[in-house]
Design a protein around this motif. Structure first.
Motif, PDB file in Angstrom:
ATOM      1  N   ARG A  64       0.827  -1.215   0.000  1.00 27.26           N
ATOM      2  CA  ARG A  64       0.000   0.000   0.000  1.00 27.26           C
ATOM      3  C   ARG A  64       0.853   1.252   0.000  1.00 27.26           C
ATOM      4  NH1 ARG A  64      -4.255  -0.635   4.758  1.00 27.26           N
ATOM      5  NH2 ARG A  64      -4.864   1.419   3.988  1.00 27.26           N
ATOM      6  N   SER A  67       2.250   1.606  -3.495  1.00 25.45           N
ATOM      7  CA  SER A  67       1.190   2.048  -4.424  1.00 25.45           C
ATOM      8  C   SER A  67       0.852   3.510  -4.209  1.00 25.45           C
ATOM      9  CB  SER A  67      -0.066   1.185  -4.242  1.00 25.45           C
ATOM     10  OG  SER A  67       0.190  -0.155  -4.572  1.00 25.45           O
ATOM     11  N   ASN A  68       0.783   3.934  -2.935  1.00 23.20           N
ATOM     12  CA  ASN A  68       0.499   5.343  -2.643  1.00 23.20           C
ATOM     13  C   ASN A  68       1.572   6.252  -3.217  1.00 23.20           C
ATOM     14  OD1 ASN A  68      -1.754   4.553  -1.257  1.00 23.20           O
ATOM     15  ND2 ASN A  68      -0.924   4.907   0.788  1.00 23.20           N
ATOM     16  N   GLU A  70       3.645   5.537  -5.756  1.00 20.93           N
ATOM     17  CA  GLU A  70       3.583   5.485  -7.223  1.00 20.93           C
ATOM     18  C   GLU A  70       2.460   6.364  -7.765  1.00 20.93           C
ATOM     19  OE1 GLU A  70       5.328   1.708  -9.526  1.00 20.93           O
ATOM     20  OE2 GLU A  70       3.385   1.367  -8.576  1.00 20.93           O
ATOM     21  N   SER A  71       1.365   6.435  -7.012  1.00 26.88           N
ATOM     22  CA  SER A  71       0.219   7.224  -7.487  1.00 26.88           C
ATOM     23  C   SER A  71       0.525   8.718  -7.535  1.00 26.88           C
ATOM     24  CB  SER A  71      -0.998   6.974  -6.589  1.00 26.88           C
ATOM     25  OG  SER A  71      -0.787   7.499  -5.283  1.00 26.88           O
ATOM     26  N   THR A  72       1.578   9.159  -6.847  1.00 25.76           N
ATOM     27  CA  THR A  72       1.961  10.578  -6.864  1.00 25.76           C
ATOM     28  C   THR A  72       2.922  10.900  -8.009  1.00 25.76           C
ATOM     29  OG1 THR A  72       3.902  10.278  -5.415  1.00 25.76           O
ATOM     30  CG2 THR A  72       1.760  10.642  -4.352  1.00 25.76           C
ATOM     31  N   GLN A  74       4.346  10.877 -12.045  1.00 20.72           N
ATOM     32  CA  GLN A  74       3.925  10.915 -13.429  1.00 20.72           C
ATOM     33  C   GLN A  74       4.207   9.546 -14.065  1.00 20.72           C
ATOM     34  OE1 GLN A  74       2.368  13.510 -14.840  1.00 20.72           O
ATOM     35  NE2 GLN A  74       2.554  14.734 -12.963  1.00 20.72           N
ATOM     36  N   THR A  75       3.446   9.222 -15.096  1.00 18.52           N
ATOM     37  CA  THR A  75       3.610   7.918 -15.750  1.00 18.52           C
ATOM     38  C   THR A  75       5.034   7.714 -16.242  1.00 18.52           C
ATOM     39  OG1 THR A  75       1.297   7.962 -16.468  1.00 18.52           O
ATOM     40  CG2 THR A  75       2.768   6.394 -17.566  1.00 18.52           C
ATOM     41  N   GLN A  78       7.323   6.865 -13.375  1.00 16.96           N
ATOM     42  CA  GLN A  78       7.150   5.483 -12.919  1.00 16.96           C
ATOM     43  C   GLN A  78       7.935   4.514 -13.785  1.00 16.96           C
ATOM     44  OE1 GLN A  78       3.157   4.069 -12.235  1.00 16.96           O
ATOM     45  NE2 GLN A  78       2.438   6.072 -11.522  1.00 16.96           N
ATOM     46  N   GLY A 132       5.006   7.652   1.617  1.00 16.07           N
ATOM     47  CA  GLY A 132       3.796   7.018   1.106  1.00 16.07           C
ATOM     48  C   GLY A 132       2.599   7.154   2.024  1.00 16.07           C
ATOM     49  N   TYR A 193      11.819   5.719  -3.951  1.00 20.46           N
ATOM     50  CA  TYR A 193      11.234   4.621  -4.719  1.00 20.46           C
ATOM     51  C   TYR A 193      11.948   3.309  -4.388  1.00 20.46           C
ATOM     52  CZ  TYR A 193       9.713   1.934  -8.816  1.00 20.46           C
ATOM     53  OH  TYR A 193       9.191   0.971  -9.647  1.00 20.46           O
TER      54      TYR A 193
END
Length: 225
Positions: A64, A67-68, A70-72, A74-75, A78, A132, A193
């Motif tokens: 989690r 994922s949190n 990564e959601s912040t 930009q594609t 990532q 995160g 990361y």
């Protein structure tokens, strides 16, 4: 007289009936008690169940947090971070451990417990730097401590006079390179990361090791990874 004889007969009949009904229950309870007392590994099974449950929870928290974070991003960020992530950067890569699932299954219970203990211990300090979400991060430290205590109890129960870490007298882990030095924004993003990815990876390893070790005490379980 007839009435008295009938009452006496009825009382005897009821008494015998209750005895017959209760006897199987008493025998069943006796068998169950004997079954429990004849299994000295019950305590280990219970401790393993708790340890596996706790590491599964930590692994879920790690997923989690990752994922949190990564959601912040930009594609493009990532994809780029995923490409440059150093696979040999994690704590687990500095500890002698099974190289694949086959070696994991061949490893002794004590070895799997010792590796798990080292990995959990290595994150007690590093986990404070995870990003995160503070609500999730604040749950990690006490849960790592609880898991470490549980693994220590299992090691003690399975030690049999062997050294806890026979392959090394001291645990030395790389402190994640220069993670704790002052870094630029891009470098800090990459290191955050990597730290989250490593925490997720290492908790997955601990979960695997403890699950395999637990399986050794449950012959009816399928231990295939």
């Amino acid at each position: 007289m007839i009435s008295d004889s009938w009452s006496l007969s009825l009382s005897v009949f009821l008494s015998l009936s209750l005895t017959c009904l209760c006897l199987p229950v008493v025998i069943l309870l006796s068998v169950l008690c004997l079954g429990v007392s004849s299994q000295p590994i019950t305590d280990s099974q219970y401790l393993f169940s708790i340890a596996v449950s706790r590491v599964q929870n930590l692994h879920l928290l790690a997923q989690r947090l990752f994922s949190n974070f990564e959601s912040t991003l930009q594609t493009d960020d990532q994809h780029q971070l995923n490409k440059i992530f150093l696979q040999d950067f994690c704590n687990s890569d500095y500890i002698i451990s099974p190289i694949d699932k086959h070696e994991t299954q061949r490893s002794s219970v004590l070895k799997l417990l010792s590796i798990s203990y080292r990995l959990v211990e290595s994150w007690e300090f590093s986990s404070r730097s995870l990003t995160g979400g503070s609500a999730l991060r604040n749950q990690i430290s006490p849960r790592l401590s609880e898991l470490k205590t549980g693994i220590q109890m299992l090691i003690t129960a399975n030690q049999d006079g062997a050294e806890m870490f026979p392959d090394s007298t001291a645990l030395q882990l790389a402190p994640y390179g220069n993670f704790y030095q002052s870094l630029g924004d891009d470098e800090l993003l990459r290191r955050n990361y990597e730290l989250l990815a490593c925490f997720k990876k290492d908790m997955h390893k601990v979960e695997t090791y403890l699950t395999v070790a637990k399986c050794r005490f449950s012959p009816e379980m399928n231990c295939t990874l």
